[in-house]
Design an enzyme around this catalytic site. Structure first.
Site, short mmCIF file in Angstrom:
data_model
loop_
_atom_site.label_atom_id
_atom_site.label_comp_id
_atom_site.label_asym_id
_atom_site.label_seq_id
_atom_site.Cartn_x
_atom_site.Cartn_y
_atom_site.Cartn_z
N HIS A 185 0.82 -1.23 0.00
CA HIS A 185 0.00 0.00 0.00
C HIS A 185 0.85 1.27 0.00
CE1 HIS A 185 -3.94 1.98 1.13
NE2 HIS A 185 -4.36 0.97 0.44
N HIS A 285 -6.95 -2.79 -10.96
CA HIS A 285 -7.27 -2.34 -9.61
C HIS A 285 -8.73 -1.89 -9.60
CE1 HIS A 285 -7.36 1.22 -6.74
NE2 HIS A 285 -6.78 0.32 -5.99
O1 LIG Z 1 -5.40 -2.28 -3.68
C1 LIG Z 1 -6.31 -1.52 -3.38
O2 LIG Z 1 -7.53 -1.78 -3.44
C2 LIG Z 1 -5.93 -0.11 -3.06
O3 LIG Z 1 -4.63 -0.04 -2.55
C3 LIG Z 1 -6.91 0.62 -2.18
O4 LIG Z 1 -6.77 0.23 -0.87
C4 LIG Z 1 -6.67 2.09 -2.32
O5 LIG Z 1 -6.61 2.41 -3.70
C5 LIG Z 1 -7.79 2.90 -1.71
O6 LIG Z 1 -8.98 2.68 -2.48
C6 LIG Z 1 -7.42 4.35 -1.70
O7 LIG Z 1 -8.45 5.11 -1.14
MG LIG Z 2 -3.45 -1.47 -3.58
#
Ligand SMILES: O=C(O)[C@H](O)[C@@H](O)[C@@H](O)[C@H](O)CO
Ligand SMILES: [Mg+2]
Length: 382
Positions: A185, A285
């Site tokens: 992260h 993502h």
């Molecule tokens: O892998 C994932 O889903 C992401 O790291 C996620 O945790 C972030 O993008 C979050 O949405 C940012 O507000």
């Molecule tokens: Mg992520």
């Protein structure tokens, strides 16, 4: 056909939906949003609106180039998320006008079903074992979790042991019956990334995500040299021009473009094709809503190198609304044994419950991610 109106709806939990109307009555939906900056992206969408009104929605490539290049300044999270949501809605309109799902406009399906994964644990990886147990009951066998809590640039053996201990427990509890990615992260700075990757090696995670921050991308090849764990990144890269550099330098085994942040379907299909040329996988993502997920799935179904799809059902961010709350055709998003079938309805394949969206948009919260601080008071990466 001409675009006649754009309307944005900020809705719980932290999403924004965009409705594009045309003079022939066909409506397209998109999901332009940067988590925590919905109002900024909304302003960007409305800045692009005067240009879009009166345009032919079918000329997606030309509208994309004009939105990207026409404003001189380009790229970045806000502008590319605004373009992404508009792009998704234009593909939705085109598919509906021609009566075909978007994947058919992109050459048809390369697979019959797509492998999905679910988040377990929250901002801090807690109760992961229980979370995995619960999701395994509905056939999910691939997961993702945060790898650490706050981590200092140089942190202790104790912090490393805590992070690794959690992963050891998972392998202890489930053996190889499940797979899991570990999301650093962006919380892990370069000095600690190699230490953590080395310590996690014996537990063979499926991938480690954002091993360092996107702005430290030059570390990817060096970290990849130090571990056999596949490295993944991409949610904080916003165009093929950024992904070009990480492909050329190597180090990433998996790209994770976000279809609502990286210019939409038009741009991400190009990114996926670039990745395939480097034998790099894509795993879009998507911790967001149903329109974003639908856009991801259309990319997944036309990309040979798409390997895994994130979806937000049960994710710790979905407070106040769940993935399918604004969707009428919920059944089309059913997962079976951890897989999902293609969305076959014309366009993106999402029947948006407009009444529900309108209602929810009346008091949408301004979601913000937490600001974390280390024990010494300095800002910690969340
Ligand atoms: O892998 C994932 O889903 C992401 O790291 C996620 O945790 C972030 O993008 C979050 O949405 C940012 O507000
Ligand atoms: Mg992520």
């Amino acid at each position: 056909m001409k675009i006649i109106k754009l309307t944005t709806y900020r809705v719980p939990p932290r999403w924004m939906l965009l409705k594009i109307e045309t003079d022939e009555g066909i409506v397209g939906w998109g999901e332009p949003v940067i988590e925590g900056r919905a109002r900024t992206v909304e302003a960007a969408v409305h800045e692009m609106t005067p240009f879009l009104i009166g345009q032919d929605p079918g000329r997606i490539n030309d509208l994309w180039q004009a939105m990207y290049r026409g404003g001189f300044y380009r790229g970045g999270a806000i502008l590319m998320s605004a373009i992404a949501g508009i792009d998704q809605a234009l593909w939705d309109i085109k598919g509906k006008a021609l009566g075909v799902p978007v994947y058919d406009l992109l050459g048809g399906r390369v697979r019959d079903k797509m492998k999905m994964y679910s988040w377990v644990g929250g901002d801090r990886p807690l109760d992961v074992i229980a979370g995995i147990r619960k999701l395994r009951e509905v056939g999910i066998d691939t997961f993702k979790m945060n790898g650490t809590e706050e981590l200092r640039m140089l942190d202790s053996a104790r912090a490393v042991d805590q992070a690794v201990g959690r992963i050891a427990e998972i392998r202890e509890a489930f053996g190889n019956d499940i797979e899991f990615g570990i999301d650093f992260h962006g919380r892990v700075a370069a000095p600690m990334a190699k230490v953590l990757l080395r310590a996690l090696e014996p537990y063979r995670p499926l991938f480690v995500e954002e091993p360092v921050l996107a702005e430290q991308a030059e570390y990817y090849p060096r970290l990849a040299e130090s571990t056999s764990i596949p490295l993944a990144a991409g949610e904080r890269m916003y165009s093929r021009f950024e992904f070009k550099r990480v492909l050329e330098q190597g180090g990433l085994a998996i790209l994770q473009p976000d279809l609502s942040h990286a210019g939409g379907i038009t741009e991400c299909v190009k990114i996926a094709a670039m990745a395939e040329a480097y034998d790099v996988a894509v795993a879009p993502h998507c911790p967001l809503g149903p329109v974003a997920l639908a856009a991801c799935l259309h990319l997944d179904f036309v990309s040979h190198n798409a390997v895994l799809q994130e979806q937000s059902m049960g994710i710790h961010y979905n407070q106040g609304a769940e993935l399918l709350d604004y969707v009428i055709n919920k059944d089309d998003f059913r997962m079976d044994g951890g897989y999902i079938a293609a969305l076959t309805k014309p366009g993106l394949g999402v029947e948006v419950d407009e009444e529900r969206v309108l209602e929810a948009s009346k008091n949408a919260p301004d979601w913000r991610n937490p600001l974390w601080r280390h024990e010494d008071g300095s800002v910690a990466e969340w």
